[in-house]
Structures are given as C-alpha cells and as structure tokens.
Design an enzyme around this catalytic site. Structure first.
Site, PDB file in Angstrom:
ATOM      1  N   LYS A 179      -3.708  -1.885  15.944  1.00  0.00           N
ATOM      2  CA  LYS A 179      -3.138  -0.999  16.977  1.00  0.00           C
ATOM      3  C   LYS A 179      -4.169  -0.672  18.022  1.00  0.00           C
ATOM      4  O   LYS A 179      -5.343  -0.523  17.704  1.00  0.00           O
ATOM      5  CB  LYS A 179      -2.807   0.320  16.302  1.00  0.00           C
ATOM      6  CG  LYS A 179      -1.390   0.512  16.048  1.00  0.00           C
ATOM      7  CD  LYS A 179      -1.159   1.978  15.809  1.00  0.00           C
ATOM      8  CE  LYS A 179      -0.007   2.074  14.869  1.00  0.00           C
ATOM      9  NZ  LYS A 179      -0.403   1.783  13.506  1.00  0.00           N
ATOM     10  N   VAL A 236      -5.474   0.468   2.914  1.00  0.00           N
ATOM     11  CA  VAL A 236      -5.652  -0.981   2.789  1.00  0.00           C
ATOM     12  C   VAL A 236      -6.847  -1.261   1.864  1.00  0.00           C
ATOM     13  O   VAL A 236      -6.741  -2.061   0.922  1.00  0.00           O
ATOM     14  CB  VAL A 236      -5.832  -1.640   4.176  1.00  0.00           C
ATOM     15  CG1 VAL A 236      -6.320  -3.082   4.029  1.00  0.00           C
ATOM     16  CG2 VAL A 236      -4.519  -1.590   4.948  1.00  0.00           C
ATOM     17  N   GLU A 258       0.816  -1.222   0.000  1.00  0.00           N
ATOM     18  CA  GLU A 258       0.000   0.000   0.000  1.00  0.00           C
ATOM     19  C   GLU A 258       0.847   1.268   0.000  1.00  0.00           C
ATOM     20  O   GLU A 258       2.062   1.226   0.237  1.00  0.00           O
ATOM     21  CB  GLU A 258      -0.961   0.014   1.189  1.00  0.00           C
ATOM     22  CG  GLU A 258      -0.277   0.100   2.529  1.00  0.00           C
ATOM     23  CD  GLU A 258      -1.112   0.802   3.600  1.00  0.00           C
ATOM     24  OE1 GLU A 258      -1.606   1.924   3.349  1.00  0.00           O
ATOM     25  OE2 GLU A 258      -1.252   0.223   4.686  1.00  0.00           O
ATOM     26  N   SER A 310     -13.365   1.828  10.125  1.00  0.00           N
ATOM     27  CA  SER A 310     -12.606   1.964   8.881  1.00  0.00           C
ATOM     28  C   SER A 310     -13.253   1.182   7.740  1.00  0.00           C
ATOM     29  O   SER A 310     -13.722   0.053   7.925  1.00  0.00           O
ATOM     30  CB  SER A 310     -11.180   1.455   9.088  1.00  0.00           C
ATOM     31  OG  SER A 310     -10.506   1.438   7.847  1.00  0.00           O
ATOM     32  N   ALA A 311     -13.240   1.789   6.554  1.00  0.00           N
ATOM     33  CA  ALA A 311     -13.741   1.106   5.353  1.00  0.00           C
ATOM     34  C   ALA A 311     -12.892  -0.113   5.013  1.00  0.00           C
ATOM     35  O   ALA A 311     -13.300  -0.950   4.201  1.00  0.00           O
ATOM     36  CB  ALA A 311     -13.780   2.076   4.182  1.00  0.00           C
ATOM     37  N   ASP A 312     -11.723  -0.241   5.644  1.00  0.00           N
ATOM     38  CA  ASP A 312     -10.892  -1.443   5.440  1.00  0.00           C
ATOM     39  C   ASP A 312     -11.685  -2.710   5.793  1.00  0.00           C
ATOM     40  O   ASP A 312     -11.502  -3.760   5.159  1.00  0.00           O
ATOM     41  CB  ASP A 312      -9.640  -1.413   6.339  1.00  0.00           C
ATOM     42  CG  ASP A 312      -8.617  -0.367   5.913  1.00  0.00           C
ATOM     43  OD1 ASP A 312      -8.794   0.250   4.854  1.00  0.00           O
ATOM     44  OD2 ASP A 312      -7.646  -0.181   6.676  1.00  0.00           O
ATOM     45  N   ASP A 370     -17.302   5.359  13.837  1.00  0.00           N
ATOM     46  CA  ASP A 370     -16.033   5.446  13.121  1.00  0.00           C
ATOM     47  C   ASP A 370     -15.453   4.041  12.973  1.00  0.00           C
ATOM     48  O   ASP A 370     -14.782   3.515  13.861  1.00  0.00           O
ATOM     49  CB  ASP A 370     -15.052   6.375  13.852  1.00  0.00           C
ATOM     50  CG  ASP A 370     -13.802   6.637  13.014  1.00  0.00           C
ATOM     51  OD1 ASP A 370     -13.631   5.964  11.981  1.00  0.00           O
ATOM     52  OD2 ASP A 370     -13.001   7.517  13.388  1.00  0.00           O
TER      53      ASP A 370
HETATM   54  N1  PSU Z   1      -2.458   1.850  10.538  1.00  0.00           N
HETATM   55  C1  PSU Z   1      -1.114   1.976  10.572  1.00  0.00           C
HETATM   56  N2  PSU Z   1      -0.476   2.616   9.564  1.00  0.00           N
HETATM   57  C2  PSU Z   1      -1.154   3.130   8.502  1.00  0.00           C
HETATM   58  C3  PSU Z   1      -2.587   2.976   8.467  1.00  0.00           C
HETATM   59  C4  PSU Z   1      -3.176   2.335   9.495  1.00  0.00           C
HETATM   60  O1  PSU Z   1      -0.481   1.531  11.506  1.00  0.00           O
HETATM   61  O2  PSU Z   1      -0.535   3.722   7.619  1.00  0.00           O
HETATM   62  C5  PSU Z   1      -3.332   3.478   7.280  1.00  0.00           C
HETATM   63  C6  PSU Z   1      -3.635   2.310   6.327  1.00  0.00           C
HETATM   64  O3  PSU Z   1      -3.518   2.771   4.994  1.00  0.00           O
HETATM   65  C7  PSU Z   1      -5.076   1.992   6.644  1.00  0.00           C
HETATM   66  C8  PSU Z   1      -5.620   3.352   6.930  1.00  0.00           C
HETATM   67  O4  PSU Z   1      -5.763   1.357   5.573  1.00  0.00           O
HETATM   68  O5  PSU Z   1      -4.595   3.998   7.681  1.00  0.00           O
HETATM   69  C9  PSU Z   1      -6.913   3.324   7.704  1.00  0.00           C
HETATM   70  O6  PSU Z   1      -7.427   4.613   7.778  1.00  0.00           O
HETATM   71  P1  PSU Z   1      -8.923   4.834   8.289  1.00  0.00           P
HETATM   72  O7  PSU Z   1      -8.894   4.445   9.735  1.00  0.00           O
HETATM   73  O8  PSU Z   1      -9.190   6.285   8.077  1.00  0.00           O
HETATM   74  O9  PSU Z   1      -9.790   3.944   7.448  1.00  0.00           O
HETATM   75 MN    MN Z   2     -12.480   6.400  10.116  1.00  0.00          MN
END
Ligand code: PSU
Ligand code: MN
Length: 302
Positions: A159, A106, A24, A140-142, A138
């Site tokens: 994390k 991701v 990524e 994540s879309a992941d 909240d």
């Molecule tokens: N967690 C990490 N490092 C990162 C990310 C998450 O330890 O760089 C990044 C990844 O690209 C992950 C994204 O897909 O943050 C998730 O963001 P959000 O929570 O806004 O979906």
């Molecule tokens: Mn988010």
C-alpha cells in the site's frame, strides 16, 4: 513445552499430504471492522476449500499457537478487534507465556506456518518500509521475516501508506525474491499499478511452483513475495486513493501515532475516508489472493 494445536481440518490435511494455505489473523482483528472482518475470514476459508486446498487461519488462543481456527475462534478475534495483541516475532514470547490471545501479522503467521510445514500463505498486504523510513527506521518486521522464514507470501503488493521504492530496495538487499503474477509492476494494493517495475514476472501457477521448488530444494532458505494485483473490476482509481492516503498520513502525524499502531490506524482512516469503498476492494483482493494461493499450493504439492 509449547506445541502447535491443529484444527481437525488441518490435522487431516497434514496426515494425508493435502495442500494447505496459511491465512493471517491481524487482518481480522486490526485490518477490518466488525462484522466484515469475520465474514471475510469465513469467506476466504471457503474460497480456499472451493479451489481444492485446506485453509489454516493462524492465531494464538489462550497462549496456544493454533494452526487452523474454529468458527468460534475466528469470531473471538473478530469481535475483540484491536484489543487483541497484534503479534509479530518479538511479541510471541509474551503472548505464549501469559496465555493471551494474539492475532498474528504476516511475520507472526509465517513463523507458525513454517513450524507447521506450510509453505504457501495468502494475505492482503504486507508491512514494509514506511514513508520517511530512512529517518524513522519504521520498517515492518515482515521484511526481516521474509528474509529468514521459508514461506511464500501471496499479497496484493504494498500500500502506498508505505514507501514502495524503499521497500523493494530493502527486500533486494535481504535477498527476498519478488515475483509479479501476471504483472510487470509491484501492485499497489488498492490499485494494480505502482510505477515500480519488478525484475521478474510469472504468468502461470505451474512456473511459480517450479521456482519455489528451485529455491528451497537448492537450500536457499527464506521467503518469497508474490505480488498479485487486485482484479481490474475492483481496482480503485490511483489518484483517488493517493489523495486519501495523503490525508490519512497527515492525521496520523498530527495525532503522533507510532510503532505497531500506525498501520492499523492508517487502514481504519483510509476506510473511513472512502466510506467503505476501500474496504470492499480490500475484501476482493484478499479473496483473489486466497484463490491464487490455493491453486499454487495444489501445484506445489504435485
Ligand atoms: N496491510 C494491510 N492490512 C493489514 C496489515 C497490513 O493492508 O492487515 C497488517 C498485516 O498483518 C501486516 C501488519 O503483517 O499489518 C504489518 O504491521 P507493521 O507495519 O506494524 O509491521
Ligand atoms: Mn512499524
């Protein structure tokens, strides 16, 4: 018509049915500071090659979806940092149509990897259900992407800026398999153990490959999350990192950081508060994931 552009290396690998590992780019732009982000991106690719597979770092450059970046393209994203658009599923149409640069999360990377026929993807950590997610929504879309897109994501777990328990519940509801590689617990990124037991532990790469084949050959679409704990020598003490994450969360709350900004903010804050110690751990766990992903891609290709 929007077509994926392959780097010469990835085009070669595809033409000769060589094992490919997707990587990524949000981790480059938003996950680490310059120049460590760039050096790490190059190093991760080198580890994949040394292990015997082909790296495909994924991003959008001038509106072109790229699978495999040149050194120069990696530098562009590394230098631009958080000024580059962070691209998840919902962001893709804008960045493509407006011919912008975009660093894929991701979720964004999984989408392009699947379109490119790449099944194995290494990252650091995935997004998940944030703490208090039951109130803020909240999430994540992941996680939705893992439910729908057929790519195996190798990460060092989740994390503790996130709620690990809620993240596991969400993945279970969406039917996403979560496998611990040589661990009984969901790894917690900077540390090996989280206290959250996983239902499935796998100790060798050949079995991982067989399980992926079983899923996809039987038509069970969607992704898999493989948790690969950070190597012991690079692991941080749990109490230390928990305390720092708590502090980072308080600061994010005070500043009212929301939406797609929250994850990058917390990552930078944790790095600042540990004076780079967490960054060193972060780099090591990404390299470790790249190695496992490359080995898995090779077994999967057999
Ligand atoms: N967690 C990490 N490092 C990162 C990310 C998450 O330890 O760089 C990044 C990844 O690209 C992950 C994204 O897909 O943050 C998730 O963001 P959000 O929570 O806004 O979906
Ligand atoms: Mn988010």
């Amino acid at each position: 018509m929007i077509n994926i552009a392959y780097s010469p290396e990835v085009a070669y690998a595809k033409a000769h049915n060589k094992p490919i590992v997707a990587l990524e780019s949000t981790i480059i732009s938003h996950g680490m500071p310059f120049p460590k982000n760039m050096e790490t991106a190059y190093q991760v690719e080198a580890v994949v090659r040394e292990t015997g597979a082909y790296p495909a770092t994924i991003a959008i450059i001038d509106g072109v979806p790229k699978v495999g970046l040149t050194e120069k393209e990696i530098r562009i994203l590394a230098e631009a940092g958080t000024s580059v658009t962070k691209v998840s599923r919902r962001d893709l149409p804008v960045v493509l149509a407006e011919k912008q640069h975009g660093a894929t999360t991701v979720a964004g990377t999984m989408i392009l990897a699947e379109k490119a026929g790449i099944r194995i993807f290494a990252t650091g950590g995935i997004g998940g259900v944030h703490r208090d997610g039951q109130n803020t929504l909240d999430i994540s879309a992941d996680l939705q992407e893992l439910a729908r897109t057929s790519v195996a994501v190798i990460s060092a777990g989740v994390k503790s800026i996130l709620d690990l328990g809620l993240t596991l519940e969400y993945l279970e509801t969406m039917g996403v398999p979560v496998w611990g590689y040589q661990t009984n617990e969901l790894p917690a990124f900077f540390t090996r153990d989280s206290g959250f037991r996983l239902d499935y532990r796998v100790d060798d790469v050949a079995t991982l490959a067989q399980m992926l084949k079983a899923k996809w050959e039987f038509g069970l679409d969607g992704g898999v999350l493989i948790g690969n704990p950070v190597p012991r020598i690079h692991s941080m003490p749990k109490s230390e990192i928990d305390q720092i994450i708590a502090q980072a969360l308080v600061e994010a709350g005070k500043k009212g950081i929301k939406g797609k900004e929250i994850t990058p903010f917390l990552l930078a804050k944790v790095n600042e508060l540990t004076q780079g110690k967490s960054l060193a751990t972060n780099i090591e766990l990404v390299l470790n994931n790249a190695r496992l992903a490359a080995n898995l891609a090779m077994k999967y290709a057999l």
